[in-house]
Write an enzyme that holds these catalytic residues in place. Structure first.
Site, mmCIF file in Angstrom:
data_model
loop_
_atom_site.group_PDB
_atom_site.id
_atom_site.type_symbol
_atom_site.label_atom_id
_atom_site.label_comp_id
_atom_site.label_asym_id
_atom_site.label_seq_id
_atom_site.Cartn_x
_atom_site.Cartn_y
_atom_site.Cartn_z
ATOM 1 N N GLY A 1 0.771 -1.233 -0.025
ATOM 2 C CA GLY A 1 0.115 0.132 -0.033
ATOM 3 C C GLY A 1 0.691 1.454 -0.085
ATOM 4 O O GLY A 1 2.053 1.156 -0.123
ATOM 5 N N ALA A 2 0.213 2.289 0.124
ATOM 6 C CA ALA A 2 0.873 3.703 0.051
ATOM 7 C C ALA A 2 1.890 3.748 1.334
ATOM 8 O O ALA A 2 1.409 3.479 2.420
ATOM 9 C CB ALA A 2 -0.162 4.769 -0.042
ATOM 10 N N GLY B 1 6.613 0.931 2.157
ATOM 11 C CA GLY B 1 8.001 0.582 2.017
ATOM 12 C C GLY B 1 8.236 -0.294 0.870
ATOM 13 O O GLY B 1 9.564 -0.896 0.857
ATOM 14 N N LYS B 2 7.540 -0.480 -0.013
ATOM 15 C CA LYS B 2 7.702 -1.322 -1.034
ATOM 16 C C LYS B 2 8.834 -0.983 -2.091
ATOM 17 O O LYS B 2 9.551 -1.546 -2.511
ATOM 18 C CB LYS B 2 6.615 -1.544 -1.941
ATOM 19 C CG LYS B 2 5.762 -0.271 -2.301
ATOM 20 C CD LYS B 2 4.406 -0.785 -3.055
ATOM 21 C CE LYS B 2 3.804 0.553 -3.898
ATOM 22 N NZ LYS B 2 3.497 1.509 -2.510
ATOM 23 N N HIS C 1 13.371 9.752 -4.158
ATOM 24 C CA HIS C 1 13.688 8.395 -4.496
ATOM 25 C C HIS C 1 15.038 8.495 -5.249
ATOM 26 O O HIS C 1 15.834 7.657 -5.176
ATOM 27 C CB HIS C 1 12.677 7.951 -5.672
ATOM 28 C CG HIS C 1 11.480 7.326 -5.221
ATOM 29 N ND1 HIS C 1 11.166 6.057 -5.778
ATOM 30 C CD2 HIS C 1 10.426 7.807 -4.394
ATOM 31 C CE1 HIS C 1 9.981 5.827 -5.120
ATOM 32 N NE2 HIS C 1 9.368 6.865 -4.199
ATOM 33 N N ARG D 1 18.035 8.068 -2.629
ATOM 34 C CA ARG D 1 18.292 6.854 -2.094
ATOM 35 C C ARG D 1 18.796 6.045 -3.120
ATOM 36 O O ARG D 1 19.997 5.158 -2.521
ATOM 37 C CB ARG D 1 16.674 6.240 -1.862
ATOM 38 C CG ARG D 1 16.326 6.840 -0.507
ATOM 39 C CD ARG D 1 15.037 5.784 -0.127
ATOM 40 N NE ARG D 1 14.073 5.027 -1.265
ATOM 41 C CZ ARG D 1 12.866 5.536 -1.547
ATOM 42 N NH1 ARG D 1 12.395 6.719 -0.747
ATOM 43 N NH2 ARG D 1 12.269 5.068 -2.557
ATOM 44 N N GLU E 1 12.695 7.424 -17.790
ATOM 45 C CA GLU E 1 10.981 7.825 -17.541
ATOM 46 C C GLU E 1 10.516 7.351 -18.671
ATOM 47 O O GLU E 1 10.392 8.104 -19.888
ATOM 48 C CB GLU E 1 11.229 9.296 -17.353
ATOM 49 C CG GLU E 1 11.809 9.734 -16.132
ATOM 50 C CD GLU E 1 11.689 11.133 -15.702
ATOM 51 O OE1 GLU E 1 11.279 11.655 -16.564
ATOM 52 O OE2 GLU E 1 12.185 11.359 -14.635
#
Length: 402
Positions: free
Chosen positions: A232-233, A236-237, A273, A276, A285
């Site tokens: 879900g939102a 941590g996926k 993102h 990280r 993209e």
């Protein structure tokens, strides 16, 4: 060449003294680890740690035959007592090589952090590499490191996964290299979670006292070819997906959400993102995934399929009931089938991220319900083609398959 791991933990050991954290509380039995130290063929000791003689005795070994002691990293706190009969420890200057009294050739590997790595070649030609905690080799890109693959690598996989990526990039670690995690600290829960994370990097951990024979085939963890991560939102996926590939070089990060010019909140998410990701990763993209899956290349991280579906539904006119009924649904089904076929056929290592939306509140609008249903179908179709499927909940990975 035999290597006995007298310890496999961080310099402070695991559990850390007086630490109340959950990891330290559960690091018992085989998961309790003394500071890392290696005894090579009973004659060469890499790192001298407190209680080394007792650790050797517990492993059925003795330090009586040690002829050389080398330190790999600065030791904080009081000086470690040198057991009777053991030579005083020393350190080899970076880049220099010595032939020890034991017949082993030892070369000092420069690091990007305080400490020294040691490449050891045994009398019969087997090669091992031992790196200190928190360090990665320096100078690999300019060819200062001799070519060739190591049979055994002992490295801080959890703390410095990029060290493993650098070694893979220059061919020093290959598919048959036994990668053993050392300097294990309280960053990762012990047991199944630690084994899962290490296996995703093609590494493993062993209990203190284990003796490894260098060059003898071991059950090297098989990194899944295709992995689907659901959640879900803010579950941590995406962090889990990035963690799975951070020990591999030249990853292509495929962002399906675009830039959304003018949307400052989205720009902040994209920036977080990017910060990280390792600096060696490239970014594309695009929602045109099939061509990327069809060609050979470095691992792909696709984040995420839910945004790919939004683009596909836009193209199919899925939000208009009349267009949906008059060919839009068939168009979307064709796009999904094309993608899943490409996932099945790809030869690249592939990690995909998608949202799990079927467990929440039923959307109030027809278009919302259509999107929820189509994403559920897409997730199921892609999951069927993956060796591993993982559900991430509150930052915890629950393996559904593989």
């Amino acid at each position: 060449m035999d290597v006995t791991l007298l310890g496999t933990g961080a310099p402070a050991g695991l559990p850390r003294p007086d630490c109340p954290c959950a990891v330290c509380a559960t690091s018992l039995g085989d998961d309790a680890r003394a500071a890392t130290a290696l005894l090579v063929d009973g004659a060469l000791l890499l790192d001298l740690t407190p209680g080394a003689a007792f650790a050797a005795a517990r492993a059925g070994r003795s330090l009586a035959g040690v002829r050389q002691v080398l330190l790999s990293h600065p030791h904080d706190g009081p000086a470690v007592e040198v057991p009777a009969g053991v030579p005083q420890p020393g350190r080899v200057p970076d880049g220099q090589e010595l032939t020890s009294l034991t017949g082993h050739r030892v070369r000092a590997v420069a690091m990007d952090a305080p400490g020294t790595g040691y490449a050891v070649t045994g009398p019969d030609g087997q090669r091992l590499l031992y790196l200190p905690p928190g360090g990665a080799p320096a100078g690999l890109e300019d060819g200062t490191e001799p070519a060739g693959r190591y049979d055994l690598v002992l490295v801080d996989v959890v703390g410095r996964p990029d060290a493993l990526a650098k070694l893979r990039a220059v061919g020093a670690v290959g598919p048959t290299t036994d990668v053993v995690a050392v300097h294990l600290d309280h960053d990762v829960p012990p047991g199944p979670e630690a084994r899962r994370r290490l296996a995703a990097a093609g590494a493993r951990a062993v209990p203190d006292g284990t003796t490894l024979t260098v060059g003898v085939f071991e059950e090297v963890p098989d990194v899944p070819r295709r992995t689907l991560l659901l959640g879900g939102a803010r579950s941590g996926k995406s962090v889990e997906a990035e963690r799975r590939l951070e020990s591999f070089p030249d990853v292509l990060y495929v962002a399906t959400g675009g830039t959304r010019g003018g949307d400052t909140e989205w720009a902040a998410r994209v920036s977080a993102h990017r910060e990280r990701r390792p600096g060696s990763w490239r970014t594309a993209e695009t929602c045109d995934l099939v061509p990327l899956l069809a060609v050979d290349g470095p691992p792909l991280l696709i984040d995420c399929l839910s945004l790919w579906l939004t683009d596909a539904m836009d193209s199919a006119g899925a939000w208009d009931d009349a267009v949906w009924a008059d060919g839009g649904e068939r168009t979307l089904r064709s796009r999904v089938a094309e993608l899943t076929t490409a996932v099945r056929a790809t030869r690249r290592t592939l990690v995909m991220v998608s949202n799990e939306v079927g467990s929440g509140i039923v959307p109030a609008t027809a278009s919302g319900r259509r999107y929820r249903d189509e994403l559920g179908r897409l997730n199921a179709a892609v999951a069927a083609e993956c060796e591993q499927v993982v559900l991430v909940v509150a930052g915890q990975a629950v393996v559904l398959r593989g």
